[in-house]
Design a protein around this motif. Structure first.
Motif, PDB file in Angstrom:
ATOM      1  N   SER A   2      22.667  38.167  58.690  1.00  0.00           N
ATOM      2  CA  SER A   2      22.782  36.949  57.573  1.00  0.00           C
ATOM      3  C   SER A   2      23.898  37.254  56.852  1.00  0.00           C
ATOM      4  O   SER A   2      24.785  38.175  56.857  1.00  0.00           O
ATOM      5  N   ARG A   3      24.400  35.956  56.189  1.00  0.00           N
ATOM      6  CA  ARG A   3      25.678  35.810  55.508  1.00  0.00           C
ATOM      7  C   ARG A   3      25.697  36.884  54.502  1.00  0.00           C
ATOM      8  O   ARG A   3      26.836  37.742  54.015  1.00  0.00           O
ATOM      9  N   GLN A   4      24.688  37.055  53.747  1.00  0.00           N
ATOM     10  CA  GLN A   4      24.549  37.887  52.595  1.00  0.00           C
ATOM     11  C   GLN A   4      24.690  39.463  53.052  1.00  0.00           C
ATOM     12  O   GLN A   4      25.415  40.144  52.498  1.00  0.00           O
ATOM     13  N   LEU A   5      24.340  39.693  54.030  1.00  0.00           N
ATOM     14  CA  LEU A   5      24.339  41.290  54.849  1.00  0.00           C
ATOM     15  C   LEU A   5      25.933  41.351  55.112  1.00  0.00           C
ATOM     16  O   LEU A   5      26.316  42.419  54.884  1.00  0.00           O
ATOM     17  N   GLN A   6      26.215  40.357  55.873  1.00  0.00           N
ATOM     18  CA  GLN A   6      27.529  40.400  56.220  1.00  0.00           C
ATOM     19  C   GLN A   6      28.604  40.534  54.921  1.00  0.00           C
ATOM     20  O   GLN A   6      29.582  41.411  55.059  1.00  0.00           O
ATOM     21  N   LYS A   7      28.285  39.884  53.931  1.00  0.00           N
ATOM     22  CA  LYS A   7      29.374  40.121  52.700  1.00  0.00           C
ATOM     23  C   LYS A   7      29.066  41.309  52.239  1.00  0.00           C
ATOM     24  O   LYS A   7      30.139  42.126  51.687  1.00  0.00           O
ATOM     25  N   LEU A   8      27.860  41.892  52.217  1.00  0.00           N
ATOM     26  CA  LEU A   8      27.578  43.278  51.625  1.00  0.00           C
ATOM     27  C   LEU A   8      28.497  44.386  52.546  1.00  0.00           C
ATOM     28  O   LEU A   8      29.130  45.359  52.125  1.00  0.00           O
ATOM     29  N   ILE A  42      40.570  43.106  57.045  1.00  0.00           N
ATOM     30  CA  ILE A  42      40.166  41.645  56.748  1.00  0.00           C
ATOM     31  C   ILE A  42      41.496  40.974  56.266  1.00  0.00           C
ATOM     32  O   ILE A  42      42.512  41.807  56.021  1.00  0.00           O
ATOM     33  N   ALA A  43      41.494  39.642  56.123  1.00  0.00           N
ATOM     34  CA  ALA A  43      42.758  38.968  55.644  1.00  0.00           C
ATOM     35  C   ALA A  43      42.742  39.041  54.017  1.00  0.00           C
ATOM     36  O   ALA A  43      41.783  39.165  53.466  1.00  0.00           O
ATOM     37  N   PRO A  44      43.988  39.203  53.600  1.00  0.00           N
ATOM     38  CA  PRO A  44      44.126  39.454  52.241  1.00  0.00           C
ATOM     39  C   PRO A  44      43.198  38.492  51.261  1.00  0.00           C
ATOM     40  O   PRO A  44      42.859  38.661  50.142  1.00  0.00           O
ATOM     41  N   THR A  45      43.375  37.245  51.842  1.00  0.00           N
ATOM     42  CA  THR A  45      42.495  36.165  51.129  1.00  0.00           C
ATOM     43  C   THR A  45      41.085  36.428  50.995  1.00  0.00           C
ATOM     44  O   THR A  45      40.291  35.927  50.022  1.00  0.00           O
ATOM     45  N   SER A  46      40.563  37.195  52.102  1.00  0.00           N
ATOM     46  CA  SER A  46      38.988  37.615  52.161  1.00  0.00           C
ATOM     47  C   SER A  46      38.791  38.604  50.812  1.00  0.00           C
ATOM     48  O   SER A  46      37.610  38.605  50.460  1.00  0.00           O
ATOM     49  N   PHE A  47      39.562  39.225  50.437  1.00  0.00           N
ATOM     50  CA  PHE A  47      39.604  40.232  49.442  1.00  0.00           C
ATOM     51  C   PHE A  47      38.834  39.677  48.379  1.00  0.00           C
ATOM     52  O   PHE A  47      38.007  40.133  47.598  1.00  0.00           O
ATOM     53  N   TYR A  48      39.290  38.291  47.877  1.00  0.00           N
ATOM     54  CA  TYR A  48      39.115  37.667  46.694  1.00  0.00           C
ATOM     55  C   TYR A  48      37.707  37.177  46.797  1.00  0.00           C
ATOM     56  O   TYR A  48      37.126  36.895  45.561  1.00  0.00           O
ATOM     57  N   ARG A  49      37.067  37.185  47.902  1.00  0.00           N
ATOM     58  CA  ARG A  49      35.523  36.730  47.733  1.00  0.00           C
ATOM     59  C   ARG A  49      34.783  37.768  47.374  1.00  0.00           C
ATOM     60  O   ARG A  49      33.445  37.559  47.018  1.00  0.00           O
ATOM     61  N   HIS A  50      35.420  39.148  47.230  1.00  0.00           N
ATOM     62  CA  HIS A  50      34.698  40.448  46.715  1.00  0.00           C
ATOM     63  C   HIS A  50      35.042  40.788  45.280  1.00  0.00           C
ATOM     64  O   HIS A  50      34.005  41.486  44.736  1.00  0.00           O
ATOM     65  N   PHE A  51      36.270  40.606  45.151  1.00  0.00           N
ATOM     66  CA  PHE A  51      36.903  41.224  43.856  1.00  0.00           C
ATOM     67  C   PHE A  51      37.808  40.444  43.239  1.00  0.00           C
ATOM     68  O   PHE A  51      38.361  39.870  44.100  1.00  0.00           O
ATOM     69  N   LYS A  52      37.571  40.289  41.934  1.00  0.00           N
ATOM     70  CA  LYS A  52      38.783  39.498  41.372  1.00  0.00           C
ATOM     71  C   LYS A  52      40.203  39.693  41.416  1.00  0.00           C
ATOM     72  O   LYS A  52      41.035  38.940  41.790  1.00  0.00           O
TER      73      LYS A  52
END
Length: 199
Positions: A2-8, A42-52
């Protein structure tokens, strides 16, 4: 998955990557977002999906380090409940922890006196949680007053952190000597507290 699990999972890999970059030469303020992203795969831009930003990641690392220390204390209590001596078991458990999680402990030590006010305050909060748990445990097992139990907890935590700093880069033999000394010093504090009255 699931998307949520992938995000975690991605968030976890960012946290683990940041911890792996911390060593005796590097602090939180010296690692970059790009390095963390590369280490996490991960790509640097992906970082911002998880931390400000990198500072928010830093505060999360401090929270994780504090949680790891509190879990360590609970683990020591379980060992004590199954027949280990309180001080011996606690020190042995702590020494295992700094050997297996040196970067986690190094983070708390370094940021406790670091340049970031936010990180210093976060580490202080974690140490305070540790003090409170130890105070409660001491009161429950010794009958000491809250004031004396708290003073004892503070003294013990400071001593253990100091020994941990000394033990981080020590050899196995040096760690053994350090642990023996720490056990004696903690007994001095515990025995002194039992004989102390505070106004």
């Amino acid at each position: 998955m699931s998307r949520q699990l992938q995000k975690l999972r991605t968030r976890r890999s960012i946290i683990d990557a940041a911890f792996s970059l911390l060593d005796d030469q590097r602090s939180l303020s010296s690692i970059s977002l790009r390095e963390v992203a590369r280490e996490a795969g991960i790509a640097p831009t992906s970082f911002y999906r998880h931390f400000k930003d990198i500072d928010e990641l830093g505060l999360t690392l401090v929270d994780e380090a504090g949680l790891a220390l509190r879990q360590l204390m609970r683990q020591a209590r379980l060992r004590i409940a199954s027949g280990g001596g309180v001080i011996n078991t606690s020190v042995d458990t702590f020494m295992e922890f700094i050997s297996d999680n040196s970067n986690v402990f190094r983070l708390l030590l370094r940021e406790h006196t670091g340049t970031s006010l936010a990180f210093r305050a976060a580490v202080l909060r974690e140490i305070q949680h540790f003090n409170v748990e130890l105070t409660d445990y001491t009161m429950a097992t010794t009958g000491l007053s809250p004031k004396v139990a708290n003073l004892q907890a503070e003294a013990m935590v400071k001593l253990v952190f100091s020994a941990g700093a000394e033990g981080l880069d020590a050899s196995v033999e040096q760690k053994k000597i350090l642990a023996g000394r720490l056990k004696l010093q903690l007994r001095f504090i515990a025995n002194g507290a039992l004989r102390t009255t505070v106004d």
